[in-house]
Design a protein around this motif. Sequence first.
Motif, PDB file in Angstrom:
ATOM      1  N   LEU A 118     -26.619  -2.978  16.604  1.00 54.38           N
ATOM      2  CA  LEU A 118     -27.912  -2.501  16.066  1.00 54.38           C
ATOM      3  C   LEU A 118     -27.518  -2.261  14.774  1.00 54.38           C
ATOM      4  N   LEU A 119     -26.598  -1.699  14.212  1.00 55.80           N
ATOM      5  CA  LEU A 119     -26.278  -1.451  12.833  1.00 55.80           C
ATOM      6  C   LEU A 119     -26.575  -2.552  11.798  1.00 55.80           C
ATOM      7  N   GLU A 120     -25.830  -3.728  12.262  1.00 54.89           N
ATOM      8  CA  GLU A 120     -25.794  -5.025  11.622  1.00 54.89           C
ATOM      9  C   GLU A 120     -27.352  -5.500  11.428  1.00 54.89           C
ATOM     10  N   MET A 121     -28.055  -5.523  12.418  1.00 53.43           N
ATOM     11  CA  MET A 121     -29.223  -6.096  12.436  1.00 53.43           C
ATOM     12  C   MET A 121     -30.275  -5.199  11.945  1.00 53.43           C
ATOM     13  N   ALA A 122     -29.889  -3.935  11.677  1.00 54.08           N
ATOM     14  CA  ALA A 122     -30.991  -3.262  11.060  1.00 54.08           C
ATOM     15  C   ALA A 122     -30.666  -3.119   9.549  1.00 54.08           C
ATOM     16  N   VAL A 123     -29.557  -3.571   8.972  1.00 54.82           N
ATOM     17  CA  VAL A 123     -29.549  -3.511   7.622  1.00 54.82           C
ATOM     18  C   VAL A 123     -30.366  -4.210   6.942  1.00 54.82           C
ATOM     19  N   PRO A 124     -30.761  -5.405   6.922  1.00 55.93           N
ATOM     20  CA  PRO A 124     -31.547  -6.089   6.097  1.00 55.93           C
ATOM     21  C   PRO A 124     -32.843  -5.622   6.098  1.00 55.93           C
ATOM     22  N   GLY A 125     -33.548  -5.162   7.222  1.00 58.77           N
ATOM     23  CA  GLY A 125     -34.959  -4.639   7.276  1.00 58.77           C
ATOM     24  C   GLY A 125     -34.745  -3.340   6.537  1.00 58.77           C
ATOM     25  N   ARG A 126     -33.918  -2.455   6.576  1.00 58.20           N
ATOM     26  CA  ARG A 126     -33.802  -1.364   5.842  1.00 58.20           C
ATOM     27  C   ARG A 126     -33.837  -1.536   4.288  1.00 58.20           C
ATOM     28  N   ILE A 127     -33.056  -2.493   3.851  1.00 56.06           N
ATOM     29  CA  ILE A 127     -32.933  -2.806   2.545  1.00 56.06           C
ATOM     30  C   ILE A 127     -34.061  -3.336   1.852  1.00 56.06           C
ATOM     31  N   PHE A 128     -34.626  -4.380   2.580  1.00 54.96           N
ATOM     32  CA  PHE A 128     -35.624  -5.043   2.197  1.00 54.96           C
ATOM     33  C   PHE A 128     -37.079  -4.495   2.552  1.00 54.96           C
ATOM     34  N   GLY A 129     -37.101  -3.741   3.672  1.00 57.42           N
ATOM     35  CA  GLY A 129     -38.276  -3.225   4.033  1.00 57.42           C
ATOM     36  C   GLY A 129     -38.696  -1.880   3.692  1.00 57.42           C
ATOM     37  N   LEU A 130     -37.960  -1.218   2.781  1.00 57.11           N
ATOM     38  CA  LEU A 130     -38.170   0.334   2.530  1.00 57.11           C
ATOM     39  C   LEU A 130     -39.316   0.262   1.670  1.00 57.11           C
ATOM     40  N   ARG A 131     -40.101   1.084   1.798  1.00 55.74           N
ATOM     41  CA  ARG A 131     -41.461   1.499   1.074  1.00 55.74           C
ATOM     42  C   ARG A 131     -41.208   3.013   0.408  1.00 55.74           C
ATOM     43  N   LEU A 132     -41.277   2.941  -0.946  1.00 53.46           N
ATOM     44  CA  LEU A 132     -40.999   3.993  -1.490  1.00 53.46           C
ATOM     45  C   LEU A 132     -42.387   3.992  -2.480  1.00 53.46           C
ATOM     46  N   ASP A 133     -42.948   5.261  -3.099  1.00 48.51           N
ATOM     47  CA  ASP A 133     -43.943   5.399  -3.643  1.00 48.51           C
ATOM     48  C   ASP A 133     -43.807   5.253  -5.130  1.00 48.51           C
ATOM     49  N   GLN A 134     -43.049   3.704  -5.454  1.00 42.11           N
ATOM     50  CA  GLN A 134     -42.997   3.457  -7.216  1.00 42.11           C
ATOM     51  C   GLN A 134     -43.628   2.125  -6.937  1.00 42.11           C
ATOM     52  N   PRO A 135     -44.408   1.992  -7.777  1.00 45.28           N
ATOM     53  CA  PRO A 135     -45.301   0.931  -7.877  1.00 45.28           C
ATOM     54  C   PRO A 135     -44.536  -0.428  -8.340  1.00 45.28           C
ATOM     55  N   ASP A 136     -43.504  -0.255  -8.956  1.00 48.60           N
ATOM     56  CA  ASP A 136     -42.855  -1.479  -9.638  1.00 48.60           C
ATOM     57  C   ASP A 136     -41.957  -1.711  -8.530  1.00 48.60           C
ATOM     58  N   LEU A 137     -41.472  -1.094  -7.640  1.00 48.42           N
ATOM     59  CA  LEU A 137     -40.486  -1.576  -6.527  1.00 48.42           C
ATOM     60  C   LEU A 137     -41.144  -2.834  -5.705  1.00 48.42           C
ATOM     61  N   PRO A 138     -40.341  -4.094  -5.708  1.00 51.20           N
ATOM     62  CA  PRO A 138     -40.848  -5.082  -4.937  1.00 51.20           C
ATOM     63  C   PRO A 138     -41.142  -4.939  -3.607  1.00 51.20           C
ATOM     64  N   ARG A 139     -41.983  -5.419  -3.205  1.00 54.44           N
ATOM     65  CA  ARG A 139     -42.785  -5.214  -1.623  1.00 54.44           C
ATOM     66  C   ARG A 139     -42.211  -6.592  -0.820  1.00 54.44           C
ATOM     67  N   HIS A 140     -41.542  -6.364   0.356  1.00 52.85           N
ATOM     68  CA  HIS A 140     -41.092  -7.560   1.130  1.00 52.85           C
ATOM     69  C   HIS A 140     -41.869  -7.400   2.377  1.00 52.85           C
ATOM     70  N   THR A 141     -42.004  -8.511   2.984  1.00 56.75           N
ATOM     71  CA  THR A 141     -42.364  -8.708   4.342  1.00 56.75           C
ATOM     72  C   THR A 141     -41.121  -8.965   5.272  1.00 56.75           C
ATOM     73  N   VAL A 142     -41.018  -8.040   6.109  1.00 59.20           N
ATOM     74  CA  VAL A 142     -39.668  -8.205   6.965  1.00 59.20           C
ATOM     75  C   VAL A 142     -40.045  -8.709   8.433  1.00 59.20           C
ATOM     76  N   LEU A 143     -39.449  -9.979   8.762  1.00 60.01           N
ATOM     77  CA  LEU A 143     -40.053 -10.448  10.070  1.00 60.01           C
ATOM     78  C   LEU A 143     -38.556 -10.497  10.952  1.00 60.01           C
ATOM     79  N   ALA A 144     -38.774  -9.809  12.145  1.00 59.47           N
ATOM     80  CA  ALA A 144     -37.790  -9.437  12.980  1.00 59.47           C
ATOM     81  C   ALA A 144     -37.882 -10.571  13.799  1.00 59.47           C
ATOM     82  N   VAL A 145     -36.972 -11.707  14.022  1.00 57.38           N
ATOM     83  CA  VAL A 145     -36.993 -12.839  14.774  1.00 57.38           C
ATOM     84  C   VAL A 145     -35.779 -12.918  15.872  1.00 57.38           C
ATOM     85  N   THR A 146     -36.546 -13.131  17.080  1.00 57.72           N
ATOM     86  CA  THR A 146     -35.693 -13.130  18.179  1.00 57.72           C
ATOM     87  C   THR A 146     -35.238 -14.533  18.545  1.00 57.72           C
ATOM     88  N   VAL A 147     -33.902 -14.641  19.123  1.00 57.59           N
ATOM     89  CA  VAL A 147     -33.433 -15.912  19.392  1.00 57.59           C
ATOM     90  C   VAL A 147     -33.938 -16.300  21.037  1.00 57.59           C
TER      91      VAL A 147
END
Length: 361
Positions: free
Chosen positions: A25-54
């Motif tokens: 779980l740790l390894e699979m969760a890392v990208p979503g946490r880094i790119f999907g983090l939502r903070l109340d800062q308007p200049d922080l880039p927003r990403h859409t994270v797609l969890a894809v299952t094989v």
Amino acid sequence: MATNALGPHRDPSTVAVVMADGLPLLEMAVPGRIFGLRLDQPDLPRHTVLAVTVEDASITTSDGITLVPPHGIEAIDRAGLVVVPTWHQPGSIAPPERLLAALRQAHRDGAVVAGLCLGAFVVAAAGLLQGRRATTHWAYADALAATYPDITVDGAALYIDEGAVLTSAGSAAGIDACLHLLRRGHGAAAAATVARALVVAPHRTGNQAQFIPAPIPPAAHGDALDDVIAHTLANLAQPADIDALARRANMSRRTFDRRFSARTGSPPLKWLLTQRVLLAQHLLESTSLPVDVVARRTGFSDAVALRPHFRRLVGIPPQAYRQAFADSGDPTKPEHRVHDTSVSQRVRPALRRPPYGLAGD
């Protein structure tokens, strides 16, 4: 190095994370946490994270936790960044051909493909690492080199950025690699903001450097080597002779080199050049000082001497970096512009860089 222009159907702010049954779980969760983090800062880039299952179904992690990723492999076609965060033990379960085909297509479309930890084996199986440098978890570096002899494997690297393709070492190194990609696409402060929110170090040096407010852990009082490191960091503008540093630490040059590399992860000269470039990045972002002045304040004789080292570590020339990541502020007061790592940088539209890519001249 620059990535190809991104295909029109791909979104540079969309990140696809490949998940499969039986992975940690740790390894699979890392990208979503880094790119999907939502903070109340308007200049922080927003990403859409797609969890894809094989498997196109629910999956169970190696810890027995059931997950239901909402997207199939076809969602990779929408992403500007595709991350394979890990995979099964080498020689056990091969990645499905449709996943490999999706990665190849993403690469052809100009998307960045990242293989973290054992995900490097999947990227290699897709043929995207041929003739490139790569890394993976240190315990499997020899296996990667043996399986794919056309890849130059560096088992000591934290991560290796080849522009269109990135690989990283295991587990927590995925955090560093993802923060590096965030910084590469959006600047130092964006990565530092996310790192601070997650209570992790802004950076550990991999194959490509970033600004580090505190690059070395706090020194134990009286440790000669750490005293030398602290002195060097405080005097980066001054000429530095490695033999003199060894004498300052009261060590032979051979002992100094060995202990320094063990302490910092790099030989002394390489570490020194990296720290100087990191300081140059900081000054380029947070002041309007001329590049020649920045060069002299970071230990280089002039901008010409700074440029090759800066480009080698950062991927773009100093002036282009400034155009992309300089803070807004009063340009008439170069000494009073404050670098605040809690507020993300504004990426100026003057430099149109590929998503997470490295622009050329």
